[in-house]
Design a protein around this motif. Structure first.
Motif, PDB file in Angstrom:
ATOM      1  N   ALA A 145      74.125  49.447   4.529  1.00  0.00           N
ATOM      2  CA  ALA A 145      73.360  48.872   5.647  1.00  0.00           C
ATOM      3  C   ALA A 145      74.261  48.652   6.858  1.00  0.00           C
ATOM      4  N   LEU A 146      75.471  48.161   6.597  1.00  0.00           N
ATOM      5  CA  LEU A 146      76.418  47.913   7.694  1.00  0.00           C
ATOM      6  C   LEU A 146      76.852  49.234   8.333  1.00  0.00           C
ATOM      7  N   ALA A 147      77.046  50.248   7.509  1.00  0.00           N
ATOM      8  CA  ALA A 147      77.420  51.562   8.033  1.00  0.00           C
ATOM      9  C   ALA A 147      76.302  52.154   8.889  1.00  0.00           C
ATOM     10  N   GLN A 148      75.050  51.946   8.442  1.00  0.00           N
ATOM     11  CA  GLN A 148      73.903  52.531   9.134  1.00  0.00           C
ATOM     12  C   GLN A 148      73.585  51.803  10.449  1.00  0.00           C
ATOM     13  N   ALA A 161      76.886  45.210  -3.406  1.00  0.00           N
ATOM     14  CA  ALA A 161      78.002  45.506  -2.494  1.00  0.00           C
ATOM     15  C   ALA A 161      77.798  46.873  -1.842  1.00  0.00           C
ATOM     16  N   ARG A 162      77.347  47.844  -2.625  1.00  0.00           N
ATOM     17  CA  ARG A 162      77.068  49.182  -2.085  1.00  0.00           C
ATOM     18  C   ARG A 162      75.923  49.127  -1.071  1.00  0.00           C
ATOM     19  N   ALA A 163      74.891  48.354  -1.396  1.00  0.00           N
ATOM     20  CA  ALA A 163      73.727  48.253  -0.507  1.00  0.00           C
ATOM     21  C   ALA A 163      74.125  47.622   0.828  1.00  0.00           C
ATOM     22  N   ASN A 208      70.483  36.910   8.006  1.00  0.00           N
ATOM     23  CA  ASN A 208      69.275  36.517   7.275  1.00  0.00           C
ATOM     24  C   ASN A 208      68.572  37.719   6.660  1.00  0.00           C
ATOM     25  N   GLU A 209      68.543  38.841   7.383  1.00  0.00           N
ATOM     26  CA  GLU A 209      67.952  40.080   6.832  1.00  0.00           C
ATOM     27  C   GLU A 209      68.683  40.503   5.564  1.00  0.00           C
ATOM     28  N   GLN A 210      70.014  40.466   5.618  1.00  0.00           N
ATOM     29  CA  GLN A 210      70.812  40.898   4.470  1.00  0.00           C
ATOM     30  C   GLN A 210      70.651  39.957   3.280  1.00  0.00           C
TER      31      GLN A 210
END
Length: 207
Positions: A28-31, A22-24, A103-105
């Motif tokens: 990723a979404l924040a970045q 969940a943190r990862a 798909n990346e996630q």
């Protein structure tokens, strides 16, 4: 430049042993979320509370095989797939760049319980086979029911994440609720006493 909201203490309670993926995903979404057109520029200071946890508190409602219509950035589908690895998820998204992201996630997070399907809900050709369908911030209930109900098996459920206007949406969708033979249509607040603003879910049984 807005900064990412600090992880609320309750996140670890909600995700349990799934907090690391969940943190990862949140990082990723924040970045990449804004540059890839997944979230707006104002969402970072409330990304955890308004989006991640708002989606995650609904996780206990699901079982079996579930479709997420209009997955977008993965809210709620990817968040729910992280929280519930025991449930099979089909993320349905028409826009190619969002499908690439999803798909990346799925790959980066090692999620083996997710299928990403590029297409619109109205093009679904597998029949009414899902145990439940969810959606978040896609459209009003009266528009959403014809897109989601045909995907659900007899006795399955619509579990739709909604805002403060959920009860009014049910009233406005009366005709379509009858047409698609939905029963036990109701609003349930989820996460009361856990998150600051409970998630409102419209639930309905499909017959």
């Amino acid at each position: 430049m807005s900064t990412l909201e600090a992880e609320p203490a309750v996140a670890a309670q909600i995700f349990g042993d799934r907090i690391e993926p969940a943190r990862a995903f949140t990082a990723a979404l924040a970045q990449h979320g804004e540059e890839r057109g997944l979230i707006g520029p104002l969402e970072l200071p409330r990304l955890w509370s308004r989006h991640i946890l708002n989606s995650a508190v609904a996780a206990p409602l699901f079982s079996g095989r579930v479709g997420d219509v209009g997955s977008g950035a993965g809210l709620p589908g990817l968040v729910l797939a992280i929280a519930r690895p025991d449930v099979e998820w089909v993320l349905i998204e028409p826009m190619e760049r969002r499908v690439v992201w999803l798909n990346e996630q799925v790959r980066d997070l090692g999620l083996d319980n997710v299928e990403v399907l590029r297409g619109r809900a109205e093009d679904w050709n597998r029949g009414p086979v899902l145990d439940a369908v969810t959606a978040r911030a896609v459209s009003a209930l009266r528009t959403l029911v014809p897109l989601t109900a045909p995907l659900v098996r007899d006795g399955g459920e619509l579990i739709l994440l909604k805002g403060a206007n959920a009860a009014n949406e049910i009233a406005a969708a009366e005709k379509v609720i009858r047409k698609y033979r939905l029963s036990d249509v109701r609003v349930e607040p989820i996460g009361e006493g856990i998150i600051e603003e409970p998630t409102r879910v419209i639930r309905a049984t499909v017959r």
